[in-house]
Design an enzyme around this catalytic site. Structure first.
Site, PDB file in Angstrom:
ATOM      1  N   HIS A   1       0.821  -1.230   0.000  1.00  0.00           N
ATOM      2  CA  HIS A   1       0.000   0.000   0.000  1.00  0.00           C
ATOM      3  C   HIS A   1       0.849   1.273   0.000  1.00  0.00           C
ATOM      4  CE1 HIS A   1      -3.589  -2.343   0.417  1.00  0.00           C
ATOM      5  NE2 HIS A   1      -3.269  -2.795   1.620  1.00  0.00           N
TER       6      HIS A   1
ATOM      7  N   ASP B   1      -2.871 -10.742  -2.198  1.00  0.00           N
ATOM      8  CA  ASP B   1      -3.426 -10.201  -0.959  1.00  0.00           C
ATOM      9  C   ASP B   1      -4.899  -9.852  -1.188  1.00  0.00           C
ATOM     10  OD1 ASP B   1      -2.157  -8.741   1.738  1.00  0.00           O
ATOM     11  OD2 ASP B   1      -3.939  -7.695   0.989  1.00  0.00           O
TER      12      ASP B   1
ATOM     13  N   HIS C   1      -6.391  -7.286  -0.333  1.00  0.00           N
ATOM     14  CA  HIS C   1      -6.495  -5.857  -0.652  1.00  0.00           C
ATOM     15  C   HIS C   1      -5.712  -5.544  -1.928  1.00  0.00           C
ATOM     16  CE1 HIS C   1      -6.781  -6.186   3.823  1.00  0.00           C
ATOM     17  NE2 HIS C   1      -7.847  -5.427   3.604  1.00  0.00           N
TER      18      HIS C   1
ATOM     19  N   ASP D   1      -4.514 -12.641   3.790  1.00  0.00           N
ATOM     20  CA  ASP D   1      -5.729 -12.163   4.458  1.00  0.00           C
ATOM     21  C   ASP D   1      -7.005 -12.449   3.673  1.00  0.00           C
ATOM     22  OD1 ASP D   1      -4.692 -10.406   2.602  1.00  0.00           O
ATOM     23  OD2 ASP D   1      -4.637  -8.671   3.945  1.00  0.00           O
TER      24      ASP D   1
HETATM   25 ZN   LIG Z   1      -4.108  -7.067   2.842  1.00  0.00          ZN
END
Ligand SMILES: [Zn+2]
Length: 309
Positions: free
Chosen positions: A126, A163, A165, A244
């Site tokens: 990120h 991931d 995200h 995750d």
């Molecule tokens: Zn994540």
């Protein structure tokens, strides 16, 4: 040379509060599981070095690097974004996490290690060119990728990100760089609430609806990732390995299980064996439910090493 296992005790000193899900225990859970499963017997351990400013500047602005260094507190905590804070050890840990990706690149490209797994935190995907966020400070995989391209002279490096995200930071840094192909799957309408519209032709973004399981993952990888990777013919593959999306991890709402992480790793290994002598560098990103994180990471690393039959 055996596949490399890269970590550092400094990565355990960075904490963002007692209740924060991105906690030091994540690394210990993975390490213990790799130990119990006998996986570490097949790996060469290395301490992650500190990334240099020159290495970081391949992926981040100098202004950002200096600003973050100046923010680093003598004691207490400094909030960097609503989810992300620094203690007195965070900056050093972030340098180690990025340095792990650089060392992994050197080991794989010049020392004959077929692959490397970086069990490090803070995570990185990120972190944008000029901004921290989402528990991330430096974009570890982007620093490693630029090191492979700019220092080792590779011409084509792929990044795959599974991931839950979207790796908005990696996309921010790497979009438009024709030497890079980034393939990602992520949960739709989840933090960081972007990725549906790829920012460049070198991005293959596949948003999966909440509650998707292994079947939709397989469709995305088989239908979207693999054709793009075959055309691209990577000379090295980086993995943003976030776990995750596991069904037991409530940071997201996907329903993946260990076998799905083993399957997706097998697809990556197959591409690497066809195009780049199996060269893969995997860096830990998310994964917050400690038991499923450890089991999923172990399944991933076993396939990476070719010891899963
Ligand atoms: Zn994540």
């Amino acid at each position: 040379m055996l596949p490399a296992y890269i970590t550092h005790p400094d990565c355990l000193k960075h904490t963002m509060g007692a209740q924060h899900p991105e906690c030091p225990e994540r690394l210990g859970a993975i390490h213990d599981m790799l130990l119990i499963k006998g996986v570490l017997d097949f790996m060469a351990p290395f301490d992650a070095p500190l990334a240099t400013e020159r290495q970081l500047a391949q992926a981040h602005s100098s202004l950002y690097i200096h600003t973050l260094a100046a923010l680093s507190p003598q004691d207490g905590a400094v909030q960097v974004d609503p989810d992300t804070s620094m203690n007195q050890y965070s900056y050093q840990a972030a340098l180690r996490a990025a340095g792990a990706a650089v060392l992994a690149t050197d080991l794989v490209l010049t020392k004959g290690a077929a692959s490397a797994f970086c069990n490090v935190r803070p995570p990185g995907h990120h972190a944008e060119y000029g901004a921290a966020g989402g528990f991330c400070f430096f974009n570890n995989v982007a620093v490693g990728i630029r090191h492979a391209l700019n220092v080792h002279g590779l011409q084509r490096v792929a990044l795959v990100d599974f991931d839950v995200h979207h790796g908005n930071g990696s996309e921010d840094i790497l979009h438009g760089d024709e030497r890079v192909l980034m393939c990602s799957i992520f949960e739709d309408k989840l933090y960081p609430f972007c990725g549906n519209h790829a920012r460049g032709p070198n991005m293959v973004n596949v948003a999966l609806p909440a509650r998707s399981g292994g079947e939709l993952l397989r469709q995305a990888v088989t239908g979207r990732w693999l054709p793009a990777l075959e055309r691209f013919r990577p000379q090295l593959i980086f993995v943003s390995a976030g776990f995750d999306g596991h069904r037991d991890d409530d940071m997201g709402n996907l329903a993946l299980v260990e076998a799905d992480y083993a399957w997706i790793t097998r697809q990556i290994v197959d591409v690497a064996q066809r195009h780049c002598q199996g060269r893969i560098i995997s860096c830990l990103e998310g994964g917050y439910e400690l038991s499923s994180l450890a089991r999923s990471a172990a399944a991933h690393v076993r396939v990476l090493l070719g010891i899963d039959h």
